[in-house]
Write a protein that holds these residues in place. Structure first.
Motif, PDB file in Angstrom:
ATOM      1  N   GLU A 213      18.433 -55.180 -48.315  1.00  0.00           N
ATOM      2  CA  GLU A 213      18.366 -54.325 -49.494  1.00  0.00           C
ATOM      3  C   GLU A 213      17.752 -55.022 -50.704  1.00  0.00           C
ATOM      4  O   GLU A 213      17.164 -54.362 -51.556  1.00  0.00           O
ATOM      5  N   ILE A 214      17.890 -56.334 -50.788  1.00  0.00           N
ATOM      6  CA  ILE A 214      17.381 -57.052 -51.959  1.00  0.00           C
ATOM      7  C   ILE A 214      16.003 -57.631 -51.690  1.00  0.00           C
ATOM      8  O   ILE A 214      15.121 -57.597 -52.545  1.00  0.00           O
ATOM      9  N   GLY A 215      15.785 -58.146 -50.490  1.00  0.00           N
ATOM     10  CA  GLY A 215      14.510 -58.761 -50.187  1.00  0.00           C
ATOM     11  C   GLY A 215      14.438 -60.171 -50.737  1.00  0.00           C
ATOM     12  O   GLY A 215      15.435 -60.763 -51.153  1.00  0.00           O
ATOM     13  N   GLY A 216      13.232 -60.718 -50.754  1.00  0.00           N
ATOM     14  CA  GLY A 216      13.036 -62.085 -51.200  1.00  0.00           C
ATOM     15  C   GLY A 216      12.019 -62.183 -52.311  1.00  0.00           C
ATOM     16  O   GLY A 216      11.495 -61.186 -52.808  1.00  0.00           O
ATOM     17  N   SER A 217      11.720 -63.398 -52.715  1.00  0.00           N
ATOM     18  CA  SER A 217      10.817 -63.621 -53.846  1.00  0.00           C
ATOM     19  C   SER A 217       9.378 -63.232 -53.513  1.00  0.00           C
ATOM     20  O   SER A 217       8.624 -62.827 -54.392  1.00  0.00           O
ATOM     21  N   VAL A 218       8.984 -63.361 -52.233  1.00  0.00           N
ATOM     22  CA  VAL A 218       7.615 -63.008 -51.861  1.00  0.00           C
ATOM     23  C   VAL A 218       7.368 -61.510 -52.041  1.00  0.00           C
ATOM     24  O   VAL A 218       6.409 -61.083 -52.679  1.00  0.00           O
ATOM     25  N   SER A 219       8.258 -60.691 -51.469  1.00  0.00           N
ATOM     26  CA  SER A 219       8.100 -59.247 -51.618  1.00  0.00           C
ATOM     27  C   SER A 219       8.284 -58.824 -53.073  1.00  0.00           C
ATOM     28  O   SER A 219       7.626 -57.883 -53.532  1.00  0.00           O
ATOM     29  N   ALA A 220       9.155 -59.510 -53.815  1.00  0.00           N
ATOM     30  CA  ALA A 220       9.355 -59.169 -55.224  1.00  0.00           C
ATOM     31  C   ALA A 220       8.092 -59.407 -56.032  1.00  0.00           C
ATOM     32  O   ALA A 220       7.738 -58.593 -56.901  1.00  0.00           O
ATOM     33  N   SER A 221       7.380 -60.493 -55.753  1.00  0.00           N
ATOM     34  CA  SER A 221       6.139 -60.761 -56.488  1.00  0.00           C
ATOM     35  C   SER A 221       5.081 -59.709 -56.191  1.00  0.00           C
ATOM     36  O   SER A 221       4.284 -59.352 -57.061  1.00  0.00           O
ATOM     37  N   MET A 222       5.080 -59.180 -54.963  1.00  0.00           N
ATOM     38  CA  MET A 222       4.129 -58.118 -54.633  1.00  0.00           C
ATOM     39  C   MET A 222       4.493 -56.808 -55.322  1.00  0.00           C
ATOM     40  O   MET A 222       3.614 -56.027 -55.707  1.00  0.00           O
ATOM     41  N   VAL A 223       5.784 -56.582 -55.492  1.00  0.00           N
ATOM     42  CA  VAL A 223       6.227 -55.351 -56.142  1.00  0.00           C
ATOM     43  C   VAL A 223       5.700 -55.273 -57.565  1.00  0.00           C
ATOM     44  O   VAL A 223       5.338 -54.202 -58.049  1.00  0.00           O
ATOM     45  N   TRP A 224       5.628 -56.417 -58.248  1.00  0.00           N
ATOM     46  CA  TRP A 224       5.143 -56.405 -59.634  1.00  0.00           C
ATOM     47  C   TRP A 224       3.723 -55.867 -59.719  1.00  0.00           C
ATOM     48  O   TRP A 224       3.373 -55.144 -60.662  1.00  0.00           O
ATOM     49  N   ALA A 225       2.890 -56.200 -58.752  1.00  0.00           N
ATOM     50  CA  ALA A 225       1.512 -55.701 -58.760  1.00  0.00           C
ATOM     51  C   ALA A 225       1.479 -54.184 -58.591  1.00  0.00           C
ATOM     52  O   ALA A 225       0.722 -53.486 -59.280  1.00  0.00           O
ATOM     53  N   PHE A 226       2.311 -53.646 -57.697  1.00  0.00           N
ATOM     54  CA  PHE A 226       2.344 -52.203 -57.501  1.00  0.00           C
ATOM     55  C   PHE A 226       2.932 -51.491 -58.713  1.00  0.00           C
ATOM     56  O   PHE A 226       2.518 -50.372 -59.048  1.00  0.00           O
ATOM     57  N   LEU A 227       3.899 -52.115 -59.366  1.00  0.00           N
ATOM     58  CA  LEU A 227       4.461 -51.525 -60.581  1.00  0.00           C
ATOM     59  C   LEU A 227       3.404 -51.436 -61.680  1.00  0.00           C
ATOM     60  O   LEU A 227       3.292 -50.417 -62.370  1.00  0.00           O
ATOM     61  N   ALA A 228       2.621 -52.509 -61.832  1.00  0.00           N
ATOM     62  CA  ALA A 228       1.556 -52.487 -62.837  1.00  0.00           C
ATOM     63  C   ALA A 228       0.541 -51.390 -62.531  1.00  0.00           C
ATOM     64  O   ALA A 228       0.071 -50.675 -63.435  1.00  0.00           O
ATOM     65  N   LEU A 229       0.197 -51.216 -61.253  1.00  0.00           N
ATOM     66  CA  LEU A 229      -0.744 -50.176 -60.863  1.00  0.00           C
ATOM     67  C   LEU A 229      -0.179 -48.792 -61.136  1.00  0.00           C
ATOM     68  O   LEU A 229      -0.884 -47.896 -61.630  1.00  0.00           O
ATOM     69  N   PHE A 230       1.111 -48.594 -60.837  1.00  0.00           N
ATOM     70  CA  PHE A 230       1.730 -47.294 -61.089  1.00  0.00           C
ATOM     71  C   PHE A 230       1.689 -46.951 -62.571  1.00  0.00           C
ATOM     72  O   PHE A 230       1.312 -45.827 -62.951  1.00  0.00           O
ATOM     73  N   TYR A 231       2.055 -47.897 -63.424  1.00  0.00           N
ATOM     74  CA  TYR A 231       2.083 -47.606 -64.858  1.00  0.00           C
ATOM     75  C   TYR A 231       0.686 -47.390 -65.407  1.00  0.00           C
ATOM     76  O   TYR A 231       0.497 -46.568 -66.317  1.00  0.00           O
ATOM     77  N   LEU A 232      -0.309 -48.083 -64.864  1.00  0.00           N
ATOM     78  CA  LEU A 232      -1.685 -47.849 -65.291  1.00  0.00           C
ATOM     79  C   LEU A 232      -2.112 -46.420 -64.988  1.00  0.00           C
ATOM     80  O   LEU A 232      -2.659 -45.713 -65.846  1.00  0.00           O
ATOM     81  N   LEU A 233      -1.858 -45.972 -63.750  1.00  0.00           N
ATOM     82  CA  LEU A 233      -2.228 -44.608 -63.378  1.00  0.00           C
ATOM     83  C   LEU A 233      -1.421 -43.578 -64.163  1.00  0.00           C
ATOM     84  O   LEU A 233      -1.952 -42.550 -64.591  1.00  0.00           O
ATOM     85  N   TYR A 234      -0.139 -43.866 -64.345  1.00  0.00           N
ATOM     86  CA  TYR A 234       0.714 -42.925 -65.072  1.00  0.00           C
ATOM     87  C   TYR A 234       0.247 -42.778 -66.519  1.00  0.00           C
ATOM     88  O   TYR A 234       0.195 -41.656 -67.054  1.00  0.00           O
ATOM     89  N   LEU A 235      -0.119 -43.877 -67.157  1.00  0.00           N
ATOM     90  CA  LEU A 235      -0.601 -43.815 -68.536  1.00  0.00           C
ATOM     91  C   LEU A 235      -1.953 -43.105 -68.620  1.00  0.00           C
ATOM     92  O   LEU A 235      -2.223 -42.385 -69.582  1.00  0.00           O
ATOM     93  N   MET A 236      -2.803 -43.293 -67.604  1.00  0.00           N
ATOM     94  CA  MET A 236      -4.081 -42.574 -67.593  1.00  0.00           C
ATOM     95  C   MET A 236      -3.863 -41.075 -67.479  1.00  0.00           C
ATOM     96  O   MET A 236      -4.546 -40.280 -68.129  1.00  0.00           O
ATOM     97  N   VAL A 237      -2.883 -40.680 -66.658  1.00  0.00           N
ATOM     98  CA  VAL A 237      -2.567 -39.258 -66.542  1.00  0.00           C
ATOM     99  C   VAL A 237      -2.042 -38.720 -67.866  1.00  0.00           C
ATOM    100  O   VAL A 237      -2.436 -37.642 -68.326  1.00  0.00           O
ATOM    101  N   LEU A 238      -1.148 -39.473 -68.495  1.00  0.00           N
ATOM    102  CA  LEU A 238      -0.615 -39.038 -69.783  1.00  0.00           C
ATOM    103  C   LEU A 238      -1.728 -38.904 -70.824  1.00  0.00           C
ATOM    104  O   LEU A 238      -1.749 -37.945 -71.604  1.00  0.00           O
ATOM    105  N   LEU A 239      -2.640 -39.860 -70.834  1.00  0.00           N
ATOM    106  CA  LEU A 239      -3.729 -39.814 -71.801  1.00  0.00           C
ATOM    107  C   LEU A 239      -4.643 -38.624 -71.555  1.00  0.00           C
ATOM    108  O   LEU A 239      -5.036 -37.924 -72.492  1.00  0.00           O
ATOM    109  N   SER A 240      -4.959 -38.388 -70.283  1.00  0.00           N
ATOM    110  CA  SER A 240      -5.824 -37.241 -69.980  1.00  0.00           C
ATOM    111  C   SER A 240      -5.136 -35.935 -70.340  1.00  0.00           C
ATOM    112  O   SER A 240      -5.762 -35.017 -70.882  1.00  0.00           O
TER     113      SER A 240
END
Length: 391
Positions: A213-240
């Motif tokens: 359920e918690i995972g490790g540091s390797v998967s956690a570091s990858m999650v940060w990249a996907f989170l950044a991508l999600f917020y980028l797309l979400y902000l672009m949608v909000l702006l449009s």
């Protein structure tokens, strides 16, 4: 370096009993029931959607957005096929063996499908929103070319509404989702969740355990990249959407034509609908995920009593928010019905058990579609502005 939960034996004056996740009634009973219900509704709703997209809407009448939403429905069907295993995991995970077939199936198959579906939903819904933004801005000259050039490349506005572009976007999302998320989830499931199963640590002998359920540091570091991508797309949608809404308000003030005001009102309603779907289903999980990672990798692993892992409640909250993200797979057909007039019309006919259509209703000529372009625009972000803008 892998993150592993330390057993209580490593703590001073502590017993040798391992730390275990202690699920409450929400995890043991509510989540399994919800996932079972989502499996049924998701399969029925998305199967109906695919039948409408491929069996009822002709190729000539199909828009690029119909193509995108059909790919999203395929992904939702795959998700619905995996949710029964998630229901079983939360109900029986505390007694499943970590090395058993069902547990390994959840780790190596269900988990990748789940996250690929979330990835596809974010990208496809963002593309639908941006393509509708491009169509509305380009063909109504809202806010002038300067702002358009600053927001997105000029070429985007010329090809965003083409069917060929939509097909390439969908193919790219599938390839990226499978090619990137699958290796990431494999690292999680092999190295972090199940890699220590042979080590004899007691809490790793059951499927529902802190490592899974918690995972490790390797998967956690990858999650940060996907989170950044999600917020980028979400902000672009909000702006449009902010630009579109401002244009709608300006048009409402400057027009006296009642039908045009009604159509603009529909655009506003549809923008609110799709934004609510993104915000309610996907945003909470992506807000909580970084908080969960920080807590999981920084909080001392001191038991809260009865050998329960101190993050048991936090893990349960994360599971509930992930279930909320899965809810989108079942509600997407309702979103299609609310947003797209063509989808709504064919769905109603299909639910009437194939009542015969008149020849006028069956005919979908190019001239007829062009005359309905304003009505399609009124149906919002899932409609094509004009037949001339598509391949």
């Amino acid at each position: 370096m892998e993150f592993t939960v330390q057993p209580r034996a490593a703590l001073p004056n502590a017993s040798s009993a391992p730390l275990l996740l202690c699920p409450s009634a929400v995890t043991s009973y509510v989540l399994p029931c919800v996932y079972a219900l989502l499996s049924l509704t998701g399969l029925l709703g998305n199967a109906l959607s695919l039948w409408v997209f491929f069996g009822r809407i002709s190729a000539a009448a199909s828009t690029p957005v119909h193509l995108c939403l059909s790919h999203l429905s395929v992904s939702n069907v795959l998700l619905s096929l995996t949710t029964p295993f998630l229901a079983a995991y939360f109900a029986l995970g505390p007694v499943w063996s970590l090395g058993g077939f069902l547990c390994q199936l959840v780790l190596h198959f269900v988990t990748p499908v789940f996250h690929i579906n979330i990835f596809m939903a974010v990208f496809i819904l963002a593309w639908v929103a941006l393509s509708r933004f491009a169509a509305l801005v380009q063909h109504t000259h809202a806010d002038g070319p300067g702002l358009r050039a600053r927001l997105l490349p000029p070429r985007f506005f010329t090809c965003a509404t083409r069917r060929r572009t939509a097909s390439r976007v969908c193919a790219g999302v599938w390839v990226t989702g499978v090619g990137v998320i699958l290796p990431c989830t494999m690292i999680y499931s092999i190295r972090e969740a199940a890699g220590g199963a042979a080590g004899g640590v007691a809490h790793r002998e059951v499927c529902y355990n802190p490592d899974v359920e918690i995972g490790g540091s390797v998967s956690a570091s990858m999650v940060w990249a996907f989170l950044a991508l999600f917020y980028l797309l979400y902000l672009m949608v909000l702006l449009s959407y902010a630009v579109v809404l401002r244009h709608i308000r300006q048009s409402r003030r400057n027009t006296t034509i009642t039908t045009t005001q009604v159509l603009l009102g529909r655009v506003y309603r549809n923008i609110v609908v799709i934004q609510v779907v993104l915000s309610v289903c996907l945003l909470p999980y992506h807000i909580f995920k970084p908080i969960f990672i920080v807590l999981a990798h920084s909080q001392p692993q001191v038991p809260s009593g009865n050998n329960c892992h101190p993050l048991s409640n936090i893990v349960e909250l994360k599971s509930c928010l992930l279930c909320l993200a899965a809810l989108r797979g079942s509600t997407d057909p309702l979103m299609y019905f609310l947003l797209d007039k063509t989808f709504r019309r064919h769905t109603r006919r299909l639910l009437r058990c194939g009542r015969p259509e008149s020849s006028q209703q069956k005919g979908e000529s190019v001239t007829g579609r062009a005359s309905q372009s304003a009505g399609q625009l009124g149906d919002g972000v899932v409609a094509t502005v004009s037949v001339n803008f598509c391949d």
